[in-house]
Design a protein around this motif. Structure first.
Motif: not given
Length: 94
Positions: A31-37, A53-64
């Protein structure tokens, strides 16, 4: 298979490829809305160059937390166009 992080399904597909113990999802199953470069890169002697890629869900980020191999080695050709997830991301059936 589903990839879940922070209680949210970030990828889902019946067409994953298992390579070196990791499930690689088709890129369009993520789901592209949760994936950041990410600016992170690495080189694997077996798979070739990786982009993270960094996951970004509900304001929380999980880098790489996810990675892909745009130009994998010949031995890893099956993972081209696919994304895998690292520690902290639950990948399971159903």
């Amino acid at each position: 298979m589903k990839a879940v992080w922070n209680g949210t399904v970030v990828a889902e597909s019946d067409d994953t490829v298992v390579f070196e113990g990791e499930h690689y999802f088709p890129a369009d199953a993520v789901k592209p809305q949760y994936l950041l470069p990410s600016n992170s890169r690495s080189m694997c002697s077996v798979k070739g160059p990786a982009t993270f890629h960094t996951l970004f869900v509900d304001g929380d980020a999980k880098p790489d937390a996810a990675w892909s191999h745009a130009e994998p080695s010949e031995a890893a050709a099956a993972i081209k166009g696919r994304i895998a997830f690292g520690r902290g991301v639950l990948v399971s059936e159903g």
